[in-house]
Design a protein around this motif. Sequence first.
Motif, PDB file in Angstrom:
ATOM      1  N   ASP A 117      10.487 -24.575  13.034  1.00  0.00           N
ATOM      2  CA  ASP A 117       9.662 -25.415  12.175  1.00  0.00           C
ATOM      3  C   ASP A 117       8.444 -24.675  11.608  1.00  0.00           C
ATOM      4  N   TRP A 260      11.784 -28.959  21.952  1.00  0.00           N
ATOM      5  CA  TRP A 260      12.221 -27.561  21.920  1.00  0.00           C
ATOM      6  C   TRP A 260      11.052 -26.638  21.655  1.00  0.00           C
ATOM      7  N   ARG A 283       8.781 -37.852  15.271  1.00  0.00           N
ATOM      8  CA  ARG A 283       8.621 -36.409  15.460  1.00  0.00           C
ATOM      9  C   ARG A 283       7.147 -36.046  15.621  1.00  0.00           C
TER      10      ARG A 283
HETATM   11 MN    MN Z   1      13.068 -28.696  11.977  1.00  0.00          MN
END
Ligand code: MN
Length: 292
Positions: A117, A260, A283
């Motif tokens: 990310d 993660w 999220r």
């Molecule tokens: Mn992602």
Amino acid sequence: MIAMDLEGAREMPDDGRPMKISRLCGALGAEVRGVDLARLDEAASAAIRDAFHEHLVLVFPDQDLAAGAQVAFTELFGAVEPHPLRTRRTVDGFPAVLIIENRKGRPGARNDYWHSDISHAERPPAVTVLHAIKVTEGRGDTMFCNMYRAYDALSEDQREALRGRRALHSGMATYTRSLEHNDARAIDRAEVKPPRAHPVVCTHPVTHRPMLFVNPHFTTRMEDMTEDESRPLLDSLYAAATRPENVYRHRWRVGDVVMWDNRCAMHYAVMDYTEDMARQLHRTTAAGAAPR
Ligand code: MN
Ligand code: OGA
């Protein structure tokens, strides 16, 4: 004091419920049962932290986690911040809790590419946490791969060839994707450019293990090569990282919390659902340091 028996069950001192950590596959990932993420004591938090650094991806089934509790849990790993690109809707009253959703009239933004990310940020997030609110059974799995193992699998010559080199990461692909979707807010262009250079081989700040830090979504090229020159090298790194033996594929159930480590794992959202198949995840991310 945490006791651990031969099956790997840990005794939690507060309510005596056993916390059980089970490996999910050979490459990475563990499932953690017998814990309520909304009520963690010090010992349980420490056990989760240890398991996280060992397994890179943790799956906590059956969690009832309100947005505020998700923020508090994520904060165990770093400061919780809103997404810099502000492309998604957020939970009312919780600007740092993004809603990843797919429903009629609002198809989900695609994430069907391997990435870590916001790797184009100066300090990409260390940890991402997703909580499944709505799931269509058997659709929209998320895959993860282990970037320590991707590095470990390189030959000495390959490692030598990467030593000291950097790659450029750009938010342009995400920007372009967002333009194709009816995302809630206008993207902040200032966050898109310029590309940022990070080392191709980084050392994890907690485990001190070496790992590859490039990904096919954000990484555009090696700093010292053109895009065309970089292609074969980067593609060979991605191919090694995403071999099936190096991947865990998560099948979502309502109530799952999956976290993660963005530094040493890439992920990929499988796009096998249509607009009428509900999917909603909350999220959060915990801030990390500049990769080095
Ligand atoms: Mn992602
Ligand atoms: C993300 C992401 C995967 C998914 O939220 O960063 O990539 O399966 N999500 O929704």
